[in-house]
Write a protein that holds these residues in place. Structure first.
Motif, mmCIF file in Angstrom:
data_model
loop_
_atom_site.group_PDB
_atom_site.id
_atom_site.type_symbol
_atom_site.label_atom_id
_atom_site.label_comp_id
_atom_site.label_asym_id
_atom_site.label_seq_id
_atom_site.Cartn_x
_atom_site.Cartn_y
_atom_site.Cartn_z
ATOM 1 N N LEU A 34 0.836 -1.206 0.000
ATOM 2 C CA LEU A 34 0.000 0.000 0.000
ATOM 3 C C LEU A 34 0.874 1.261 0.000
ATOM 4 O O LEU A 34 0.618 2.211 -0.745
ATOM 5 N N ALA A 35 1.931 1.262 0.827
ATOM 6 C CA ALA A 35 2.808 2.434 0.884
ATOM 7 C C ALA A 35 3.589 2.612 -0.409
ATOM 8 O O ALA A 35 3.846 3.742 -0.855
ATOM 9 N N LYS A 36 3.940 1.497 -1.031
ATOM 10 C CA LYS A 36 4.730 1.572 -2.260
ATOM 11 C C LYS A 36 3.882 2.046 -3.432
ATOM 12 O O LYS A 36 4.302 2.859 -4.249
ATOM 13 N N SER A 37 2.660 1.515 -3.549
ATOM 14 C CA SER A 37 1.811 1.858 -4.695
ATOM 15 C C SER A 37 1.250 3.268 -4.565
ATOM 16 O O SER A 37 1.012 3.958 -5.563
ATOM 17 N N GLY A 38 0.968 3.656 -3.352
ATOM 18 C CA GLY A 38 0.386 4.966 -3.135
ATOM 19 C C GLY A 38 -1.072 5.049 -3.476
ATOM 20 O O GLY A 38 -1.659 6.125 -3.462
ATOM 21 N N ALA A 39 -1.706 3.939 -3.783
ATOM 22 C CA ALA A 39 -3.136 3.911 -4.135
ATOM 23 C C ALA A 39 -3.843 2.881 -3.280
ATOM 24 O O ALA A 39 -3.324 1.778 -3.048
ATOM 25 N N ALA A 40 -5.029 3.164 -2.794
ATOM 26 C CA ALA A 40 -5.804 2.238 -1.965
ATOM 27 C C ALA A 40 -6.363 1.107 -2.827
ATOM 28 O O ALA A 40 -6.836 1.328 -3.940
ATOM 29 N N THR A 41 -6.300 -0.101 -2.310
ATOM 30 C CA THR A 41 -6.862 -1.257 -3.018
ATOM 31 C C THR A 41 -8.328 -1.406 -2.657
ATOM 32 O O THR A 41 -8.736 -1.132 -1.511
ATOM 33 N N ARG A 42 -9.099 -1.866 -3.625
ATOM 34 C CA ARG A 42 -10.551 -2.002 -3.404
ATOM 35 C C ARG A 42 -10.859 -3.186 -2.493
ATOM 36 O O ARG A 42 -11.778 -3.128 -1.691
#
Length: 510
Positions: free
Chosen positions: A215-223
């Motif tokens: 989550l910290a690496k992608s910077g986008a919240a997963t559904r």
């Protein structure tokens, strides 16, 4: 001349007749020689009860059934009576009854406790998957109860608006910390505290560290978020349904690690003292009759079932190959023996009346002495003797009850009646017809002919078998020849039984 000759002839005939008559009379008057097989008259001692009851009479009489009392003559009673409390049986009867003795000896008492139980999962290896937030089952990866799963395998994916908002919160806080690097200390501290709070909230929802790093690496919240199995095992319960809504705390899956299992056994109350924590146990199940599983007692429960008088015992053991399935019926053998030397005798040597225990001591020359003993713990086929015997004493281990029948042991023990004069031989023979057989009770109803040794008339009565093998092949209506003894007053026991035709053929051959 003729008349003179005739007179002389008449005189000779008369003299000859007189002499012959004298000789014949002399021969007839001589008493005959005694027969070689003539027997001297026997002295009558007393009359005994025809049914073997301890009742004698000095005069002939009948019992309540109308049967004549049996005369007992000198020589039929014991010539040299045994001392009080001792039993004497001749060598022929001992051989016929199959009497066998063993010596009391010091040895370790191997004790085996047997009990029935059931296989259950190890409660310490049960895992429940229950989300701590509200959401929906987005996709099922494991959707069958009983399916094996590996550690870390994805069970299902869940969607939660609350989870998405928490992820977004954490991302904003993390970005704020990065953007305030050059700001004052108070601003940086406040943003870091906000980011840590969001992170703790995600961890409290059981979001793994790997998922947080992603989550910290992608910077986008997963559904959606994936739920994994915490252990390798078997899915024993599945309540998750694709598309269904769940609330915090709902148990959606249960996974059991069956590499080790429990066996919950019910041990009888009298065996609890011999069972101990750590004792080795062998477990057998009907599914694998050629295999045994080794385990140990882990816990003795502190309660007794009032209905069955048993105490639960927990046995823990390994389950290689997952052969043991929860719910299986199991038989356990607990090794409760001790290495200490104790005085023991075979269990078959003890005659237990319920109030006391007695063994028969073989004194030699057909003499047996009953001795009361105090018993201790019991083993597989032997029992410890605490008092009444010493090492080396020869005790009777076979045909105890037949000796009891042969000698009226109860009278010798003095518990029921005063000593009576020794009766005639109590081994009897008869022929009859089988009326009915009660296999469960070990009895047979026979219609037999007269019994000469007891002076019984023909009648129908019930007999018991000395051992169950005598019942083999017997059917109602069969003609049989049998031998029987009196085990107790009024209790008649068959020791030998065979088809009557065989007996007749044997007599015919002789």
């Amino acid at each position: 001349m003729k008349s003179t000759a005739a007179l002389a002839l008449a005189a000779v005939i008369a003299v000859g007749g007189t002499a012959g008559g004298y000789w014949f009379g002399t021969r007839s008057a001589t008493p005959p020689a005694p027969a070689a097989d003539a027997k001297p008259a026997r002295k009558l001692l007393y009359y005994r009860n025809p049914m073997g009851l301890p009742d004698t009479s000095q005069t002939p009489k009948k019992d309540p059934m109308g049967m004549d009392y049996i005369p007992v003559y000198e020589g039929e009673a014991e010539a040299t009576p045994a001392p009080a409390g001792q039993v004497k049986i001749n060598a022929e009867r001992i051989q016929k009854l199959g009497v066998r003795t063993e010596t009391a000896e010091l040895r370790p008492l191997g004790a085996q406790i047997r009990a029935a139980g059931r296989v259950e999962p190890d409660e310490q290896r049960l895992y429940t998957i229950a989300p701590k937030f509200e959401g929906y089952v987005e996709r099922l990866h494991v959707n069958v109860t009983g399916q094996p799963v590996a550690r870390g395998q994805v069970l299902f994916e869940a969607y939660s608006p609350e989870l998405v908002a928490a992820q977004r919160e954490y991302q904003i806080a993390a970005q704020g910390v990065e953007s305030l690097k050059n700001a004052g200390n108070e601003a940086q501290a406040g943003m870091k505290q906000l980011a840590e709070s969001a992170l703790i909230r995600l961890r409290n929802w059981d979001i793994s560290d790997a998922q947080l790093r992603a989550l910290a690496k992608s910077g986008a919240a997963t559904r959606t978020i994936s739920f994994q199995s915490p252990v390798a095992g078997i899915v024993t319960e599945k309540k998750a349904v694709q598309g269904a809504r769940f609330m915090p705390g709902d148990a959606l899956y249960q996974v059991a690690d069956l590499s080790r299992v429990w066996v919950m056994a019910d041990v009888f109350e009298q065996d609890i003292a011999a069972a101990r924590v750590g004792a080795p146990v062998k477990v057998r199940v009907d599914a694998y009759p050629d295999k045994s599983f080794d385990g140990r007692i882990a816990y003795l429960y502190p309660s007794v079932n009032a209905d069955t008088r048993t105490t639960p015992v927990r046995v823990e053991l390994a389950n290689p190959g997952l052969l043991l399935k929860p719910g299986m019926f199991a038989r356990i053998e607990i090794n409760a023996g001790s290495s200490a030397q104790v005085l023991t005798v075979p269990t078959s040597a003890v005659i237990d009346s319920g109030t006391r225990q007695v063994v028969l001591i073989a004194e030699g020359e057909g003499r047996f002495t009953p001795r009361e003993v105090k018993l201790g713990s019991r083993g597989e086929d032997r029992v410890a003797v605490l008092d009444g015997l010493k090492a080396g004493d020869a005790v009777v281990v076979a045909a105890n009850f037949l000796i009891d029948a042969e000698s009226n042991l109860k009278a010798a023990l003095g518990g029921f009646a005063p000593p009576q004069p020794a009766a005639a031989s109590v081994g009897h023979k008869a022929e009859g017809v089988v009326e009915s057989i009660d296999v469960s009770d070990g009895t047979v109803m026979l219609t037999h002919g007269p019994v000469a040794s007891l002076k019984w008339p023909a009648m129908s009565m019930e007999f018991k078998f000395a051992n169950p093998s005598l019942q083999a092949g017997l059917k109602p209506g069969a003609k049989v020849a049998f031998e029987f003894v009196e085990r107790a007053p009024g209790e008649w026991v068959i020791t030998v039984i065979r088809p009557a035709a065989t007996t007749s053929a044997a007599h015919a051959g002789h």
